[in-house]
Design a protein around this motif. Structure first.
Motif, short mmCIF file in Angstrom:
data_model
loop_
_atom_site.label_atom_id
_atom_site.label_comp_id
_atom_site.label_asym_id
_atom_site.label_seq_id
_atom_site.Cartn_x
_atom_site.Cartn_y
_atom_site.Cartn_z
N ASP A 130 14.30 30.78 -59.35
CA ASP A 130 15.51 31.59 -59.40
C ASP A 130 15.58 32.46 -60.65
O ASP A 130 16.37 33.38 -60.72
CB ASP A 130 16.75 30.69 -59.30
N LYS A 131 14.76 32.15 -61.64
CA LYS A 131 14.83 32.91 -62.90
C LYS A 131 13.70 33.93 -63.03
O LYS A 131 13.52 34.51 -64.10
CB LYS A 131 14.78 31.93 -64.07
N VAL A 132 12.96 34.12 -61.95
CA VAL A 132 11.84 35.07 -62.02
C VAL A 132 12.36 36.48 -62.21
O VAL A 132 13.28 36.92 -61.51
CB VAL A 132 11.00 34.99 -60.72
N LYS A 133 11.78 37.17 -63.19
CA LYS A 133 12.07 38.60 -63.35
C LYS A 133 10.82 39.35 -62.94
O LYS A 133 9.76 39.18 -63.54
CB LYS A 133 12.43 38.90 -64.81
N MET A 134 10.95 40.17 -61.91
CA MET A 134 9.77 40.85 -61.39
C MET A 134 9.12 41.73 -62.45
O MET A 134 7.90 41.79 -62.56
CB MET A 134 10.14 41.71 -60.17
N SER A 135 9.94 42.40 -63.27
CA SER A 135 9.37 43.34 -64.25
C SER A 135 8.58 42.62 -65.33
O SER A 135 7.72 43.23 -65.97
CB SER A 135 10.48 44.17 -64.86
N SER A 136 8.84 41.33 -65.55
CA SER A 136 8.02 40.62 -66.53
C SER A 136 6.93 39.78 -65.84
O SER A 136 6.32 38.91 -66.45
CB SER A 136 8.90 39.73 -67.42
N SER A 137 6.71 40.02 -64.55
CA SER A 137 5.63 39.33 -63.83
C SER A 137 4.49 40.28 -63.48
O SER A 137 3.32 39.96 -63.66
CB SER A 137 6.17 38.69 -62.55
N TYR A 138 4.85 41.42 -62.94
CA TYR A 138 3.85 42.41 -62.54
C TYR A 138 4.30 43.80 -62.96
O TYR A 138 5.48 44.06 -63.15
CB TYR A 138 3.65 42.43 -61.02
N ARG A 139 3.33 44.68 -63.10
CA ARG A 139 3.62 46.10 -63.30
C ARG A 139 2.78 46.90 -62.30
O ARG A 139 1.68 46.46 -61.97
CB ARG A 139 3.20 46.54 -64.73
N PRO A 140 3.26 48.05 -61.88
CA PRO A 140 2.45 48.88 -60.98
C PRO A 140 1.08 49.17 -61.60
O PRO A 140 0.99 49.48 -62.78
CB PRO A 140 3.27 50.15 -60.83
N GLY A 141 0.04 49.04 -60.79
CA GLY A 141 -1.31 49.28 -61.27
C GLY A 141 -2.08 48.00 -61.55
O GLY A 141 -3.31 48.02 -61.61
N ASP A 142 -1.38 46.87 -61.72
CA ASP A 142 -2.05 45.60 -61.97
C ASP A 142 -2.88 45.19 -60.74
O ASP A 142 -2.51 45.48 -59.60
CB ASP A 142 -1.03 44.48 -62.21
N ILE A 143 -3.98 44.52 -61.01
CA ILE A 143 -4.75 43.90 -59.92
C ILE A 143 -4.43 42.41 -59.93
O ILE A 143 -4.52 41.76 -60.98
CB ILE A 143 -6.27 44.12 -60.09
N ILE A 144 -4.03 41.91 -58.76
CA ILE A 144 -3.63 40.50 -58.71
C ILE A 144 -4.47 39.75 -57.69
O ILE A 144 -5.01 40.33 -56.75
CB ILE A 144 -2.14 40.36 -58.34
N ARG A 145 -4.56 38.44 -57.90
CA ARG A 145 -5.16 37.54 -56.92
C ARG A 145 -4.01 36.78 -56.29
O ARG A 145 -3.15 36.25 -57.01
CB ARG A 145 -6.15 36.59 -57.58
#
Lengths: 279, 236
Positions: free
Chosen positions: B158-173
């Protein structure tokens, strides 16, 4: 109503097919029953196959599976289109002019037959939300199209079946097809050779998955009024055509096996395989 | 720490001359390979109930390629490895073309697949990504995907902040959790080995390295940025 196709450069309506100094028909009939089939010839397509036999020169490209937008579908959608090149034969040049660049009736019915033949064989459920495009280009077809449509259909199905396998798409079995004709006397034979003066009471084409002993497509047209293909004769037609499809399957198998060996020996970068077979 | 579920260390892949007797080296679609009594059907094969080998449904090749057999321990016998006998092995037969492995046909994402994706845009509820590679293959066109904020990590959802998890351009698994709707797959990074694997620094544009599970550091400026990092493979 005038509807013009602005996206393509159409042939002039006075266009004539290329004629060679020595009649190609005479030279080709002597070297009958030679099929040339090759897979993996276009690196840009997921899979491709080229088929050549007498007048027939057919190229099949398979693209996909690729994502399909729109509503959710749990299995892949198969799209088949057939295109005759304007130079392929005189009858088709006429057809293309009638259609003004749009899909002609012949192309539509061929595409439908290839679709019907391939759909049961492809494991579409393995590729949800995807589309598989099969593009068939008839580079050269027989001049008298009416009588020999079944031969073209058989060639299209066989080539498309090989191209699908080349694309690495999961299938239940390789689809091959064979055309047969019922002569005016009632003899049933495999319709494989080009004949200039060709008369038959009926012609048919069968697509089958030979190793599963299943027929996936059947198309028959009666060419004379008197002809009636029923009961016993129909069974014989199916038997002759299925046996023919098994023969074609043997050729396709050897081409596929050899393409595998060719890829292995050339290493990972070699995307080529050339095979010519004759029976 | 959740353990990533990899193959047991005792799994062996057999091919070519080391294949068990009775199996062909290469297979053509439609070719029966073996009985489903002895083997399980792996990728590139299917089970046909109409064709039988040794009174059991046959396993049949569905793609053109080389036949391989993977021998792995059964899950229940994993705990008592010392008592393992050959009978406890699962033998999976599969058909594949090594030089075709990266083809589009192998890149259609399915549930539980690990995928590589590029973050396209983020909003407080979810991140939109484009799936670049799935399974063994490289997608011919990008498949759309969504990571909802509740699927970013396993704890304190419930405390996840999207902006401090991913940014546009990141490559994720990420792992595919659902086929989703017509346009998007649903993905999750709620595992230690999942998350950002490649990100560039906002100021210097340099690729950053992970410092801990939620921080990445620029090797040049030394500045840190917040990300939900994937645990680099090989770390225990």
């Amino acid at each position: 109503m005038y509807m013009s196709d602005r996206r393509r450069i159409l042939v002039p309506h006075t266009a004539q097919p290329i004629t060679y100094a020595d009649s190609p028909t005479s030279s080709l009939t002597s070297s009958s029953q030679k099929i040339y089939l090759r897979t993996s010839l276009l690196p840009d397509a997921s899979g491709s196959a080229y088929f050549e036999h007498q007048q027939h020169k057919i190229l099949v490209l398979v693209n996909g599976p690729k994502p399909q937008r729109g509503s959710f579908s749990s299995s892949a959608k198969l799209l088949v289109d057939v295109k005759f090149l304007p130079v392929s034969s005189d009858a088709h040049v006429l057809g293309i002019q009638q259609g003004l660049g749009f899909e002609t009736d012949l192309e539509k019915s061929l595409a439908e037959f290839v679709y019907t033949s391939l759909v049961p064989a492809i494991r579409l459920g393995q590729y949800p939300k995807s589309g598989i495009n099969v593009s068939i280009v008839v580079i050269s077809g027989p001049p008298e199209s009416k009588a020999l449509v079944k031969q073209v259909a058989a060639a299209c199905v066989t080539t498309a079946g090989a191209a699908i396998v080349d694309a690495g798409i999961e299938v239940l079995d390789v689809v091959t097809a064979c055309a047969v004709k019922i002569s005016t006397k009632g003899d049933i034979s495999v319709d494989f050779d080009y004949e200039q003066e060709s008369k038959a009471s009926a012609r048919a084409v069968i697509s089958s998955m030979s190793s599963r002993d299943e027929i996936t497509g059947f198309w028959i047209d009666e060419e004379t009024e008197a002809a009636s293909i029923e009961g016993e004769i129909l069974t014989q037609v199916l038997q002759v055509a299925s046996a023919g499809a098994i023969d074609v399957r043997k050729l396709v198998n050897s081409v596929l096996y050899r393409s595998l060996d060719g890829l292995e020996s050339k290493g990972k970068n070699g995307k080529r395989s050339a095979d010519s077979i004759s029976d | 720490m959740s353990q990533t579920n990899t193959d047991p260390p005792t799994s062996i892949i057999l091919s070519d001359s080391s294949l068990p007797e009775g199996l062909p080296r290469c297979a053509i679609p439609g070719q029966p390979l073996c009985s489903s009594n002895e083997y399980t059907a792996g990728p590139g094969t299917y089970i046909d109930t109409n064709i039988t080998i040794a009174n059991k449904s046959a396993i049949i090749a569905s793609v053109l390629g080389k036949v391989t057999v993977k021998r792995a321990l059964k899950a229940e016998s994993e705990k008592s490895k010392e008592q393992t006998k050959p009978a406890h092995y699962i033998r999976t037969v599969s058909v594949s073309r090594p030089e075709k492995a990266a083809d589009a046909a192998n890149a259609v994402p399915t549930v539980d697949d690990i995928v590589l994706a590029r973050v396209l845009r983020i909003n407080p509820r979810m991140a939109n990504v484009a799936i670049l590679a799935a399974g063994d293959g490289i997608a011919s066109e990008e498949y759309g995907g969504i990571i909802r904020s509740t699927d970013v990590r396993e704890t304190e959802k419930d405390k996840v902040k999207m902006s401090s998890s991913y940014r546009p351009g990141d490559i994720i698994r990420a792992v595919v959790i659902s086929l989703g709707d017509g346009t998007n797959y649903y993905l999750s990074t709620a595992r230690n080995d999942l998350g950002v694997v490649f990100a560039t620094n906002e100021l210097s544009g340099e690729p950053m390295f992970p410092v801990d599970w939620r921080t990445m550091k620029c090797p040049i400026t030394g500045s840190t940025e917040e990300r939900k990092c994937a645990k680099p493979s090989g770390l225990d």
